[in-house]
Motif scaffolding. Structure first.
Motif, PDB file in Angstrom:
ATOM      1  N   MET A   1       0.858  -1.170   0.000  1.00 25.68           N
ATOM      2  CA  MET A   1       0.000   0.000   0.000  1.00 25.68           C
ATOM      3  C   MET A   1       0.893   1.218   0.000  1.00 25.68           C
ATOM      4  O   MET A   1       1.709   1.389   0.907  1.00 25.68           O
ATOM      5  CB  MET A   1      -0.829   0.027   1.278  1.00 25.68           C
ATOM      6  N   LYS A   2       0.739   2.060  -1.022  1.00 21.95           N
ATOM      7  CA  LYS A   2       1.571   3.264  -1.073  1.00 21.95           C
ATOM      8  C   LYS A   2       0.717   4.498  -0.816  1.00 21.95           C
ATOM      9  O   LYS A   2      -0.358   4.657  -1.414  1.00 21.95           O
ATOM     10  CB  LYS A   2       2.271   3.356  -2.431  1.00 21.95           C
ATOM     11  N   PHE A   3       1.182   5.335   0.080  1.00 27.53           N
ATOM     12  CA  PHE A   3       0.466   6.573   0.399  1.00 27.53           C
ATOM     13  C   PHE A   3       1.309   7.751  -0.080  1.00 27.53           C
ATOM     14  O   PHE A   3       2.461   7.916   0.346  1.00 27.53           O
ATOM     15  CB  PHE A   3       0.212   6.664   1.908  1.00 27.53           C
ATOM     16  N   ARG A 202      11.527  11.676  -9.570  1.00 24.22           N
ATOM     17  CA  ARG A 202      10.404  12.342  -8.907  1.00 24.22           C
ATOM     18  C   ARG A 202       9.127  11.516  -9.080  1.00 24.22           C
ATOM     19  O   ARG A 202       8.866  10.955 -10.137  1.00 24.22           O
ATOM     20  CB  ARG A 202      10.208  13.748  -9.469  1.00 24.22           C
ATOM     21  N   GLY A 203       8.356  11.457  -8.021  1.00 24.74           N
ATOM     22  CA  GLY A 203       7.128  10.660  -8.043  1.00 24.74           C
ATOM     23  C   GLY A 203       7.391   9.167  -7.905  1.00 24.74           C
ATOM     24  O   GLY A 203       6.494   8.341  -8.084  1.00 24.74           O
ATOM     25  N   GLY A 204       8.631   8.803  -7.536  1.00 22.23           N
ATOM     26  CA  GLY A 204       9.050   7.395  -7.587  1.00 22.23           C
ATOM     27  C   GLY A 204       8.517   6.484  -6.495  1.00 22.23           C
ATOM     28  O   GLY A 204       8.766   5.270  -6.529  1.00 22.23           O
ATOM     29  N   SER A 205       7.751   7.015  -5.534  1.00 22.72           N
ATOM     30  CA  SER A 205       7.237   6.112  -4.487  1.00 22.72           C
ATOM     31  C   SER A 205       6.255   5.088  -5.048  1.00 22.72           C
ATOM     32  O   SER A 205       6.145   3.976  -4.518  1.00 22.72           O
ATOM     33  CB  SER A 205       6.533   6.906  -3.386  1.00 22.72           C
ATOM     34  N   ASP A 206       5.542   5.455  -6.103  1.00 29.62           N
ATOM     35  CA  ASP A 206       4.642   4.473  -6.736  1.00 29.62           C
ATOM     36  C   ASP A 206       5.471   3.279  -7.215  1.00 29.62           C
ATOM     37  O   ASP A 206       5.090   2.120  -7.049  1.00 29.62           O
ATOM     38  CB  ASP A 206       3.955   5.073  -7.983  1.00 29.62           C
ATOM     39  N   PHE A 207       6.606   3.602  -7.822  1.00 30.79           N
ATOM     40  CA  PHE A 207       7.496   2.556  -8.342  1.00 30.79           C
ATOM     41  C   PHE A 207       8.002   1.685  -7.188  1.00 30.79           C
ATOM     42  O   PHE A 207       8.029   0.455  -7.285  1.00 30.79           O
ATOM     43  CB  PHE A 207       8.656   3.245  -9.096  1.00 30.79           C
ATOM     44  N   ALA A 260       0.474  11.357 -17.196  1.00 28.28           N
ATOM     45  CA  ALA A 260      -0.541  11.303 -16.136  1.00 28.28           C
ATOM     46  C   ALA A 260       0.182  11.119 -14.801  1.00 28.28           C
ATOM     47  O   ALA A 260       0.616  10.021 -14.447  1.00 28.28           O
ATOM     48  CB  ALA A 260      -1.524  10.169 -16.382  1.00 28.28           C
ATOM     49  N   LYS A 261       0.309  12.200 -14.064  1.00 27.74           N
ATOM     50  CA  LYS A 261       1.169  12.228 -12.876  1.00 27.74           C
ATOM     51  C   LYS A 261       0.703  11.241 -11.790  1.00 27.74           C
ATOM     52  O   LYS A 261       1.461  10.901 -10.884  1.00 27.74           O
ATOM     53  CB  LYS A 261       1.145  13.666 -12.341  1.00 27.74           C
ATOM     54  N   VAL A 262      -0.526  10.807 -11.876  1.00 30.28           N
ATOM     55  CA  VAL A 262      -1.082   9.943 -10.837  1.00 30.28           C
ATOM     56  C   VAL A 262      -0.275   8.652 -10.671  1.00 30.28           C
ATOM     57  O   VAL A 262      -0.298   8.041  -9.598  1.00 30.28           O
ATOM     58  CB  VAL A 262      -2.588   9.686 -11.119  1.00 30.28           C
TER      59      VAL A 262
HETATM   60 MG    MG Z   1       2.883  10.740  -7.100  1.00 28.31          MG
END
Ligand code: MG
Ligand code: ADP
Ligand code: ASP
Length: 462
Positions: A1-3, A202-207, A260-262
């Motif tokens: 689960m990523k927040f 940047r935004g790498g927590s999803d990864f 899509a930055k999401v």
């Molecule tokens: Mg993000």
């Protein structure tokens, strides 16, 4: 689960996170958290200030980050646990201050130092969230992501070394799960084999969440964010955007790649490789269904519209034929100047490409002098329609280009996939062009529609 950042930004967000994790505790969750909203940008600002010699300003930003975490800590854990958490936060803060002092002396914020600097956000938030979960009665354990996600040394945008990472994640995280703990780790951060801090971009927590999910062969990866799921376009650009309930891995990967930055663009590959469904959910409305990403693409349809800003269009002209040796020379120059090329097109005597920054272009142009002439335009944006088999539906392309015919657009021929139709537009026209296309393909009167199959190959002239 990523927040994500907004899902851990303040006390109500952390309380919602606790409720969501509690609701999943029977499924042995692993929690991955981003830095608190805005902290990564603030760290970058502090680093830039220090590197310019403005140490006072840099330290003031660092202190405001520290105070924000301390105030939250004070509210989410009680007296007995506060002491230990306070020591952890303070020690991270002191290390951050030291780094800023070093930067003010060296005046060099290179990508290696930047990775160390930006990682403080996730180090702080993971400690805080882990303590908050413990406080709620869960057996949570903080895991240092840098001890288990191992990457190459491409600072700023490192890639995992999969075998080592899988082994370490299984060693560290799986054993905690077996002991009944909820592991909590920072996303985005990793380290090289030698322990040098790196980041996944940047935004790498999803990864990070997908990396951990794939290593553990998880039953699902959940991305908790501030919107109801993956939407037909960015709701900040178009208020009519609506949630896409289900989409294929391929469609999601394409949407993410085109802006899509999401979702971080690299998130889908590990999940797809292990066939693990990814759910995008709203932490402010946990009861929502969100978007389910998985499986193969179904019918031909337009699934979404993306826009990528800060695009630089580069043109290279050559008097000779463009052969593999010239291409090799060109790509080596871009690669060695760490200038990532997003999209490439070619025609006689001309190579067109899109890159994300002009910073390295003067040096690359100087290096390629004699082989090619190079020119570029910035402040462009790439608007892209994504959907299954779009290029085989000439009627889709004709509706797209009719909609923006009065704007100064440049059509692109990318060739790589049938799933995208894209064009370049001036940055100031992004909202208008996205809204016009959204009205055409997603108006209430015409819900997401299947386009009758035609096999005619279709490629826009570049
Ligand atoms: Mg993000
Ligand atoms: P987080 O901090 O949770 O990782 P991000 O800001 O990285 O969140 O991503 C969520 C944001 O992505 C949304 O607030 C939205 O503005 C933006 N976004 C861009 N394109 C889309 C899309 N197609 N669907 C949903 N959100 C999108
Ligand atoms: N905190 C990092 C960023 O802002 C990573 C992330 O949020 O996913 O880019």
């Amino acid at each position: 689960m990523k927040f994500g950042g907004t899902s851990v930004e303040d006390v109500p967000a952390i309380q919602r996170l606790i409720g969501i994790v509690e609701s999943r505790v029977g499924s042995q969750p692993v929690v991955v958290v981003s830095a608190l909203a805005r902290v990564t940008d603030q760290l970058l600002e502090a680093g830039n200030a220090a590197a310019k010699g403005h140490l006072g300003a840099a330290l003031a930003i660092a202190r405001s980050i520290y105070v924000r975490h301390e105030e939250l800590a004070d509210k989410v854990v009680d007296r007995s646990a506060y002491g230990a958490l306070d020591r952890e936060l303070r020690s991270e803060f002191q290390a951050l201050e030291l780094l800023l002092h070093d930067l003010a002396t060296s005046r060099q914020l290179d990508l290696k130092v930047q990775d160390r600097l930006l990682g403080f956000g996730e180090c702080l938030s993971a400690r805080l969230v882990s303590a908050a979960l413990q406080e709620s009665g869960l057996k949570a354990s903080h895991v240092d992501a840098r001890s288990c996600i191992v990457t190459d040394d491409r600072h700023g945008q490192a890639s995992p070394l999969w075998d080592l990472t899988n082994e370490k994640v299984r060693d560290v995280v799986a054993s905690l799960l077996q002991a009944g703990s909820v592991p909590v780790m920072g996303g985005f951060i990793a380290s090289t084999v030698d322990g040098v801090p790196t980041t996944l971009g940047r935004g790498g927590s999803d990864f990070s969440a997908a990396i951990v999910g794939a290593a553990l062969d998880a039953s699902r990866v959940e991305i908790w964010t501030d919107v109801d799921g993956v939407m037909t376009t960015d709701p900040k650009l178009c208020s009519d955007a609506r949630v896409i309930r289900k989409m294929s891995f391929d469609e999601a990967a394409e949407l993410a790649y085109f802006g899509a930055k999401v979702l971080h663009p690299a998130t889908i590959a590990p999940a797809m490789r292990e066939n693990i469904p990814v759910y995008v959910l709203n932490s402010r409305r946990p009861e929502g269904e969100g978007t389910e990403i998985g499986g193969r693409a179904g019918a031909n349809r337009v699934s979404g519209i993306t826009a990528k800003r800060n695009v630089v269009a580069v043109e290279l002209h050559s008097d000779q034929d463009i052969d593999s040796s010239l291409l090799n020379k060109v790509f080596t120059a871009f690669d060695e100047h760490c200038c990532a090329v997003d999209v490439v097109g070619m025609s006689i005597g001309r190579i067109s490409m899109l890159v994300g920054s002009t910073a390295a272009l003067p040096e690359i142009a100087a290096r390629l002098q004699g082989a090619v002439r190079m020119q570029w335009e910035n402040h462009r944006a790439l608007v892209c329609l994504v959907g299954e088999n779009l290029r085989r539906q000439p009627e889709v392309a004709s509706r797209v280009f009719a909609a923006v015919s009065d704007m100064d657009v440049r059509v692109l021929c990318q060739g790589a996939s049938d799933r995208t139709i894209s064009f370049l537009v001036d940055e100031s026209k992004v909202e208008e062009s996205v809204q016009r296309l959204h009205r055409i393909f997603f108006s209430k009167a015409e819900p997401t529609r299947d386009w009758g199959g035609t096999s005619a190959a279709f490629c826009q002239a570049g």
